[in-house]
Design a protein around this motif. Structure first.
Motif, short mmCIF file in Angstrom:
data_model
loop_
_atom_site.label_atom_id
_atom_site.label_comp_id
_atom_site.label_asym_id
_atom_site.label_seq_id
_atom_site.Cartn_x
_atom_site.Cartn_y
_atom_site.Cartn_z
N ASP A 221 0.83 -1.20 0.00
CA ASP A 221 0.00 0.00 0.00
C ASP A 221 0.87 1.25 0.00
OD1 ASP A 221 -2.45 -1.28 -0.08
OD2 ASP A 221 -2.82 -1.14 2.08
N ILE A 222 1.99 1.21 0.72
CA ILE A 222 2.90 2.35 0.76
C ILE A 222 3.49 2.61 -0.62
CG2 ILE A 222 5.09 3.18 1.72
CD1 ILE A 222 4.37 1.69 4.31
N TYR A 223 3.84 1.53 -1.33
CA TYR A 223 4.34 1.65 -2.70
C TYR A 223 3.29 2.32 -3.60
CZ TYR A 223 6.18 0.14 -7.28
OH TYR A 223 6.65 0.10 -8.57
N SER A 224 2.05 1.84 -3.53
CA SER A 224 0.99 2.40 -4.38
C SER A 224 0.73 3.87 -4.07
CB SER A 224 -0.29 1.58 -4.20
OG SER A 224 -0.12 0.25 -4.63
N LEU A 225 0.85 4.23 -2.79
CA LEU A 225 0.68 5.64 -2.42
C LEU A 225 1.83 6.47 -2.97
CD1 LEU A 225 -0.99 7.74 -0.92
CD2 LEU A 225 0.27 7.15 1.17
N GLY A 226 3.04 5.92 -2.99
CA GLY A 226 4.17 6.63 -3.59
C GLY A 226 3.98 6.85 -5.08
N VAL A 227 3.47 5.83 -5.78
CA VAL A 227 3.20 5.97 -7.21
C VAL A 227 2.11 7.01 -7.44
CG1 VAL A 227 2.51 4.78 -9.32
CG2 VAL A 227 3.88 3.57 -7.63
N THR A 228 1.11 7.02 -6.56
CA THR A 228 0.06 8.03 -6.65
C THR A 228 0.65 9.43 -6.55
OG1 THR A 228 -1.65 6.57 -5.73
CG2 THR A 228 -1.99 8.94 -5.47
N CYS A 229 1.62 9.61 -5.67
CA CYS A 229 2.27 10.92 -5.50
C CYS A 229 2.97 11.37 -6.79
CB CYS A 229 3.27 10.88 -4.36
SG CYS A 229 2.53 10.80 -2.72
N ILE A 230 3.70 10.46 -7.44
CA ILE A 230 4.42 10.89 -8.65
C ILE A 230 3.45 11.14 -9.80
CG2 ILE A 230 6.54 9.75 -7.94
CD1 ILE A 230 6.04 7.65 -10.08
N ASN A 231 2.33 10.43 -9.82
CA ASN A 231 1.31 10.73 -10.84
C ASN A 231 0.76 12.14 -10.63
OD1 ASN A 231 -2.08 10.44 -10.99
ND2 ASN A 231 -0.94 10.13 -12.88
N LEU A 232 0.50 12.51 -9.39
CA LEU A 232 -0.06 13.82 -9.09
C LEU A 232 0.97 14.94 -9.27
CD1 LEU A 232 -2.13 12.84 -5.92
CD2 LEU A 232 -3.01 13.23 -8.24
N ARG A 236 1.44 12.69 -15.28
CA ARG A 236 1.73 11.70 -16.31
C ARG A 236 1.37 10.31 -15.78
NH1 ARG A 236 5.84 12.90 -20.11
NH2 ARG A 236 6.61 10.76 -19.94
N SER A 237 1.14 9.39 -16.70
CA SER A 237 0.95 8.00 -16.31
C SER A 237 2.22 7.51 -15.62
CB SER A 237 0.67 7.14 -17.54
OG SER A 237 0.86 5.77 -17.23
N PRO A 238 2.08 6.78 -14.50
CA PRO A 238 3.28 6.24 -13.84
C PRO A 238 4.13 5.39 -14.77
CG PRO A 238 1.39 6.07 -12.39
CD PRO A 238 0.86 6.53 -13.72
N PHE A 239 3.51 4.72 -15.73
CA PHE A 239 4.27 3.94 -16.71
C PHE A 239 5.30 4.81 -17.44
CE2 PHE A 239 0.67 0.64 -17.27
CZ PHE A 239 1.25 -0.19 -16.31
N ASP A 240 4.94 6.08 -17.67
CA ASP A 240 5.82 6.99 -18.41
C ASP A 240 6.92 7.57 -17.54
OD1 ASP A 240 4.29 6.58 -20.69
OD2 ASP A 240 2.98 8.30 -20.28
N SER A 241 6.84 7.34 -16.23
CA SER A 241 7.86 7.86 -15.31
C SER A 241 8.80 6.76 -14.83
CB SER A 241 7.19 8.52 -14.09
OG SER A 241 6.46 9.66 -14.48
N ARG A 252 11.55 12.49 -11.49
CA ARG A 252 12.02 13.86 -11.23
C ARG A 252 12.09 14.72 -12.49
NH1 ARG A 252 14.21 11.03 -7.14
NH2 ARG A 252 14.69 12.06 -5.15
N GLN A 253 12.46 14.11 -13.61
CA GLN A 253 12.63 14.92 -14.82
C GLN A 253 11.31 15.38 -15.42
OE1 GLN A 253 14.72 11.58 -16.82
NE2 GLN A 253 13.37 11.95 -18.57
N TYR A 254 10.21 14.88 -14.89
CA TYR A 254 8.90 15.27 -15.41
C TYR A 254 8.10 16.13 -14.43
CZ TYR A 254 9.97 11.54 -18.72
OH TYR A 254 10.57 10.75 -19.65
N LEU A 255 8.75 16.59 -13.39
CA LEU A 255 8.06 17.42 -12.39
C LEU A 255 7.54 18.71 -13.00
CD1 LEU A 255 10.45 17.09 -9.31
CD2 LEU A 255 8.12 16.20 -9.50
#
Length: 378
Positions: A221-232, A236-241, A252-255
């Protein structure tokens, strides 16, 4: 309007004052009190309706979930039945938390299973992202503090959500608090379950590697919440990050806006592919967040150069009064040296209990230079 719950009805719309569908004759009230108004979602195993509770004078809104599997195969349908029953159990145990929808009813009618839950009025974070754009660091920190406490509540009751993603997080309109919804994929993390390979469930973009192999743990769950953060943060789709060739996150390069090194390190640790290297508990993440949020010196910025003239000092120093500056310098000095510092002018060399006079002298000298700079004595 009253909406017929019969999935085979050719004309499900009805007036809101009738008890039976005018087209197929199906009873419109669930348990003689919940009236579906319109469908708001549909998946492979069921449909979701906005409804009202007619047993109460105010007729408050609620949500009806209908179990209606469309997949073929006995094993698939049986698994869906288990998940639907499981969601009802999860909500019954967890719905007492103010940021988890309460279970209002669980029943069978016309040979179909239903659960009724509290309606959360607001946008989910995927909708909020589309409407307002990428989140900044302040919003992400608040999101983490808000949601980690909810996951802490779930994990303390041995429940792993297994489907944390922006679509399953709603910002409630009445108080702007974040609410976690859709516990259909949740499971109990008993010792037997954790040692048993189960079904891979969750949204592929957000699922932890071990969960993909049917071995979800609390840290999933912590991992999924981290992925949610980078999506927000990136919109971008997490797949693209994620760089599949190097098996590394490159978010980081897509912030859209810069974030601090401290927050970046926290998110990176949440995203560790090897569970043992990841945060093991929500408490550990909260501890890092809270410690860093109380540090007086601002974090270093990644991805964009600092624009402030004095990046090593608190940005509001220049607008503070002399007494405020003296107080902050004393607090900084206490952090570096330890012991008790009496609230008096830094220039008067306050007495500090320390076993390292050389370190004290160095800190005193540097703080005096800062004081002179901002009070005009330099």
């Amino acid at each position: 309007m009253s909406y017929c719950l019969n999935p085979h009805c050719s004309k499900p719309e009805n007036p809101n004052d009738v008890k039976f569908c005018l087209t197929c004759g199906t009873k419109l009230l669930l348990k003689e009190r919940y009236r579906a108004i319109k469908p708001i979602g549909q998946g492979g195993f069921g449909r979701t309706f906005l409804a009202v509770d007619e047993d109460k004078p105010s007729k408050p809104p609620c949500v009806i979930k209908q179990f209606y599997p469309q997949a073929q195969g006995t094993n698939t349908v049986q698994k869906a039945v288990e998940l639907f029953n499981q969601e009802a159990i999860q909500l019954d145990h967890l719905g007492q938390h103010p940021q988890i929808p309460a279970l209002l009813s669980y029943c069978t009618q016309d040979d179909r299973q239903y659960l009724v839950q509290e309606f959360i009025n607001g946008l989910n974070l995927a909708q909020e992202l589309a409407q307002n754009g990428a989140f900044n660091e302040t919003k992400i920190r608040q999101l983490l503090i808000d949601l980690l406490s909810v996951l802490q509540f779930c994990h303390s009751r041995e429940v792993i959500h297994r489907d944390i993603k922006p679509e399953n997080i709603i910002r409630r309109g009445s108080d702007t608090r974040l609410v976690i919804v859709d516990f259909g994929a949740a499971k109990y993390a008993t010792s037997t379950a954790l040692n048993h390979t189960g079904t891979s469930i969750g949204s592929p973009e957000y699922v932890a590697p071990e969960q993909m192999r049917g071995r979800a743990v609390f840290a999933s769950d912590i991992y999924s919440l981290g992925v949610t953060c980078i999506n927000l943060l990136t919109a971008r789709s997490p797949f693209d990050s994620y760089d599949t060739h190097n098996a590394a996150w490159i978010w980081r390069q897509y912030l859209k806006t810069p974030v601090s090194n401290e927050l970046g390190k926290i998110i990176d640790k949440m995203l560790e592919s090897i569970p043992s290297r990841r945060y093991q508990t929500t408490d550990a993440v909260l501890k890092d967040l809270n410690i860093q949020s109380t540090i007086g010196i601002p974090p270093t910025i990644i991805s964009q150069p600092a624009t402030q003239a004095s990046p090593n000092y608190p940005p509001n120093f220049v607008s503070q009064t002399p007494s405020q500056i003296e107080k902050e310098l004393l607090e900084i000095k206490t952090k570096f040296i330890g012991g008790k510092v009496q609230p008096k002018n830094v220039a008067q060399q306050p007495s500090v209990s320390t076993n390292n006079p050389t370190k004290q002298d160095a800190v005193d000298k540097e703080l005096q230079e800062i004081r002179d700079k901002f009070l005009g004595n330099g």
